[in-house]
Design a protein around this motif. Sequence first.
Motif, PDB file in Angstrom:
ATOM      1  N   THR A  43       0.657  -1.133  -0.091  1.00 12.56           N
ATOM      2  CA  THR A  43      -0.007   0.136   0.065  1.00 12.56           C
ATOM      3  C   THR A  43       0.771   1.059  -0.071  1.00 12.56           C
ATOM      4  O   THR A  43       0.681   2.341  -0.691  1.00 12.56           O
ATOM      5  CB  THR A  43      -0.780   0.093   1.169  1.00 12.56           C
ATOM      6  N   LYS A  44       2.015   1.350   0.762  1.00 17.07           N
ATOM      7  CA  LYS A  44       2.741   2.286   0.920  1.00 17.07           C
ATOM      8  C   LYS A  44       3.493   2.683  -0.528  1.00 17.07           C
ATOM      9  O   LYS A  44       3.614   3.703  -0.770  1.00 17.07           O
ATOM     10  CB  LYS A  44       3.897   2.227   2.125  1.00 17.07           C
ATOM     11  N   PHE A  45       3.922   1.760  -1.051  1.00 13.59           N
ATOM     12  CA  PHE A  45       4.665   2.022  -2.364  1.00 13.59           C
ATOM     13  C   PHE A  45       3.965   1.788  -3.572  1.00 13.59           C
ATOM     14  O   PHE A  45       4.330   1.851  -4.689  1.00 13.59           O
ATOM     15  CB  PHE A  45       5.815   1.000  -2.364  1.00 13.59           C
ATOM     16  N   ASP A  46       2.736   1.502  -3.401  1.00 15.48           N
ATOM     17  CA  ASP A  46       1.694   1.414  -4.652  1.00 15.48           C
ATOM     18  C   ASP A  46       2.079   0.418  -5.467  1.00 15.48           C
ATOM     19  O   ASP A  46       2.299   0.508  -6.832  1.00 15.48           O
ATOM     20  CB  ASP A  46       1.503   2.523  -5.070  1.00 15.48           C
ATOM     21  N   ILE A  47       2.428  -0.861  -5.162  1.00 12.49           N
ATOM     22  CA  ILE A  47       2.843  -2.175  -5.669  1.00 12.49           C
ATOM     23  C   ILE A  47       1.774  -3.245  -5.180  1.00 12.49           C
ATOM     24  O   ILE A  47       1.091  -3.121  -4.378  1.00 12.49           O
ATOM     25  CB  ILE A  47       4.291  -2.629  -5.559  1.00 12.49           C
ATOM     26  N   SER A  48       2.160  -4.428  -6.187  1.00 10.22           N
ATOM     27  CA  SER A  48       1.188  -5.562  -5.639  1.00 10.22           C
ATOM     28  C   SER A  48       1.624  -6.142  -4.494  1.00 10.22           C
ATOM     29  O   SER A  48       3.172  -6.117  -4.142  1.00 10.22           O
ATOM     30  CB  SER A  48       1.125  -6.486  -6.755  1.00 10.22           C
ATOM     31  N   ASP A  50       2.179  -9.369  -3.977  1.00  4.03           N
ATOM     32  CA  ASP A  50       3.182 -10.379  -4.405  1.00  4.03           C
ATOM     33  C   ASP A  50       4.755  -9.834  -4.676  1.00  4.03           C
ATOM     34  O   ASP A  50       5.615 -10.254  -4.255  1.00  4.03           O
ATOM     35  CB  ASP A  50       2.771 -11.014  -5.665  1.00  4.03           C
ATOM     36  N   GLU A  51       4.817  -8.706  -5.215  1.00  7.70           N
ATOM     37  CA  GLU A  51       5.843  -7.812  -5.591  1.00  7.70           C
ATOM     38  C   GLU A  51       6.464  -7.563  -4.339  1.00  7.70           C
ATOM     39  O   GLU A  51       7.844  -7.690  -4.158  1.00  7.70           O
ATOM     40  CB  GLU A  51       5.624  -6.861  -6.423  1.00  7.70           C
ATOM     41  N   ALA A  52       5.667  -7.161  -3.128  1.00  8.12           N
ATOM     42  CA  ALA A  52       6.485  -6.557  -2.005  1.00  8.12           C
ATOM     43  C   ALA A  52       6.954  -7.904  -1.294  1.00  8.12           C
ATOM     44  O   ALA A  52       7.972  -7.792  -0.612  1.00  8.12           O
ATOM     45  CB  ALA A  52       5.357  -6.028  -1.174  1.00  8.12           C
ATOM     46  N   LYS A  53       6.061  -9.089  -1.299  1.00  5.19           N
ATOM     47  CA  LYS A  53       6.521 -10.030  -0.695  1.00  5.19           C
ATOM     48  C   LYS A  53       8.338 -10.622  -1.280  1.00  5.19           C
ATOM     49  O   LYS A  53       8.885 -11.125  -0.654  1.00  5.19           O
ATOM     50  CB  LYS A  53       5.758 -11.218  -0.606  1.00  5.19           C
ATOM     51  N   ASN A  54       7.991 -10.680  -2.677  1.00  8.66           N
ATOM     52  CA  ASN A  54       9.255 -11.002  -3.230  1.00  8.66           C
ATOM     53  C   ASN A  54      10.488 -10.299  -3.017  1.00  8.66           C
ATOM     54  O   ASN A  54      11.622 -10.627  -2.703  1.00  8.66           O
ATOM     55  CB  ASN A  54       9.015 -11.105  -4.743  1.00  8.66           C
ATOM     56  N   ILE A  55      10.152  -8.924  -3.009  1.00  3.11           N
ATOM     57  CA  ILE A  55      11.209  -8.159  -2.528  1.00  3.11           C
ATOM     58  C   ILE A  55      11.906  -8.110  -1.296  1.00  3.11           C
ATOM     59  O   ILE A  55      12.997  -8.174  -0.865  1.00  3.11           O
ATOM     60  CB  ILE A  55      10.995  -6.635  -2.918  1.00  3.11           C
ATOM     61  N   MET A  56      10.833  -8.309  -0.299  1.00  3.76           N
ATOM     62  CA  MET A  56      11.129  -8.660   1.309  1.00  3.76           C
ATOM     63  C   MET A  56      11.791  -9.904   1.339  1.00  3.76           C
ATOM     64  O   MET A  56      12.918 -10.059   2.173  1.00  3.76           O
ATOM     65  CB  MET A  56      10.136  -8.451   1.962  1.00  3.76           C
ATOM     66  N   LYS A  57      11.530 -10.754   0.500  1.00  3.59           N
ATOM     67  CA  LYS A  57      12.161 -12.289   0.735  1.00  3.59           C
ATOM     68  C   LYS A  57      13.653 -12.096   0.092  1.00  3.59           C
ATOM     69  O   LYS A  57      14.515 -12.563   0.807  1.00  3.59           O
ATOM     70  CB  LYS A  57      11.408 -13.227  -0.366  1.00  3.59           C
ATOM     71  N   GLN A  58      14.020 -11.349  -0.751  1.00  9.37           N
ATOM     72  CA  GLN A  58      15.220 -10.975  -1.364  1.00  9.37           C
ATOM     73  C   GLN A  58      16.133 -10.577  -0.298  1.00  9.37           C
ATOM     74  O   GLN A  58      17.251 -10.938  -0.073  1.00  9.37           O
ATOM     75  CB  GLN A  58      15.096 -10.295  -2.812  1.00  9.37           C
ATOM     76  N   LEU A  59      15.440  -9.302   0.265  1.00 12.40           N
ATOM     77  CA  LEU A  59      16.398  -8.604   1.341  1.00 12.40           C
ATOM     78  C   LEU A  59      16.403  -9.384   2.752  1.00 12.40           C
ATOM     79  O   LEU A  59      17.572  -9.383   3.125  1.00 12.40           O
ATOM     80  CB  LEU A  59      15.400  -7.330   1.581  1.00 12.40           C
ATOM     81  N   GLU A  96      13.090   0.752  -0.839  1.00  7.87           N
ATOM     82  CA  GLU A  96      13.096   1.697  -2.035  1.00  7.87           C
ATOM     83  C   GLU A  96      14.307   1.215  -3.206  1.00  7.87           C
ATOM     84  O   GLU A  96      14.074   1.514  -4.342  1.00  7.87           O
ATOM     85  CB  GLU A  96      13.173   3.036  -1.820  1.00  7.87           C
ATOM     86  N   GLN A  97      15.433   1.271  -2.770  1.00  9.78           N
ATOM     87  CA  GLN A  97      16.685   0.999  -3.603  1.00  9.78           C
ATOM     88  C   GLN A  97      16.467  -0.460  -4.228  1.00  9.78           C
ATOM     89  O   GLN A  97      16.564  -0.373  -5.514  1.00  9.78           O
ATOM     90  CB  GLN A  97      17.865   1.046  -2.579  1.00  9.78           C
ATOM     91  N   GLN A  98      16.103  -1.234  -3.566  1.00  9.55           N
ATOM     92  CA  GLN A  98      15.705  -2.684  -4.293  1.00  9.55           C
ATOM     93  C   GLN A  98      14.693  -2.594  -5.187  1.00  9.55           C
ATOM     94  O   GLN A  98      14.746  -3.371  -6.370  1.00  9.55           O
ATOM     95  CB  GLN A  98      15.370  -3.777  -3.021  1.00  9.55           C
ATOM     96  N   LEU A  99      13.631  -1.795  -5.037  1.00 11.87           N
ATOM     97  CA  LEU A  99      12.466  -1.612  -5.886  1.00 11.87           C
ATOM     98  C   LEU A  99      12.962  -1.161  -7.228  1.00 11.87           C
ATOM     99  O   LEU A  99      12.538  -1.424  -8.331  1.00 11.87           O
ATOM    100  CB  LEU A  99      11.678  -1.117  -5.180  1.00 11.87           C
ATOM    101  N   ALA A 100      13.781   0.044  -6.937  1.00 13.35           N
ATOM    102  CA  ALA A 100      14.112   0.738  -8.132  1.00 13.35           C
ATOM    103  C   ALA A 100      14.997   0.067  -8.979  1.00 13.35           C
ATOM    104  O   ALA A 100      15.083   0.152 -10.103  1.00 13.35           O
ATOM    105  CB  ALA A 100      14.799   2.152  -7.554  1.00 13.35           C
ATOM    106  N   LYS A 101      15.897  -0.941  -8.136  1.00 18.80           N
ATOM    107  CA  LYS A 101      16.780  -1.798  -9.219  1.00 18.80           C
ATOM    108  C   LYS A 101      15.972  -2.781  -9.830  1.00 18.80           C
ATOM    109  O   LYS A 101      16.345  -2.993 -10.958  1.00 18.80           O
ATOM    110  CB  LYS A 101      17.849  -2.517  -8.116  1.00 18.80           C
ATOM    111  N   GLN A 102      14.724  -3.282  -9.297  1.00 13.25           N
ATOM    112  CA  GLN A 102      14.034  -4.195  -9.986  1.00 13.25           C
ATOM    113  C   GLN A 102      13.332  -3.593 -11.024  1.00 13.25           C
ATOM    114  O   GLN A 102      13.110  -4.365 -12.361  1.00 13.25           O
ATOM    115  CB  GLN A 102      13.105  -4.752  -9.125  1.00 13.25           C
TER     116      GLN A 102
END
Length: 104
Positions: A43-48, A50-59, A96-102
Amino acid sequence: MKSTYHQYLTREDAQKLTSAGRPAKQSTSYTKDDYLTPGQVATKFDISVDEAKNIMKQLKFRNASFVLNGHKALAIVNLGKKGSMYLHPMGTEIFEQQLAKQRG
């Protein structure tokens, strides 16, 4: 898994990691409600979600850390619930850095 909070910082670590807070003393304290779930992150970054979960798993897999008041702190924590992921309130910059990189 070894705790990262009590590890000493080397000069190289301090230069590589994102810094948050002041080195002398902690300016604020956080409760469990301050940590963000994947749904809240989406909600905060206006993404799905699933995408938030995937980025969090990577981190979490990379043990993404930042410097908080002179100590290492993990960006993604589990808060005692097995398999859960929460984003640290000060770890949003790393997310945010990981989101921008993706996104390219």
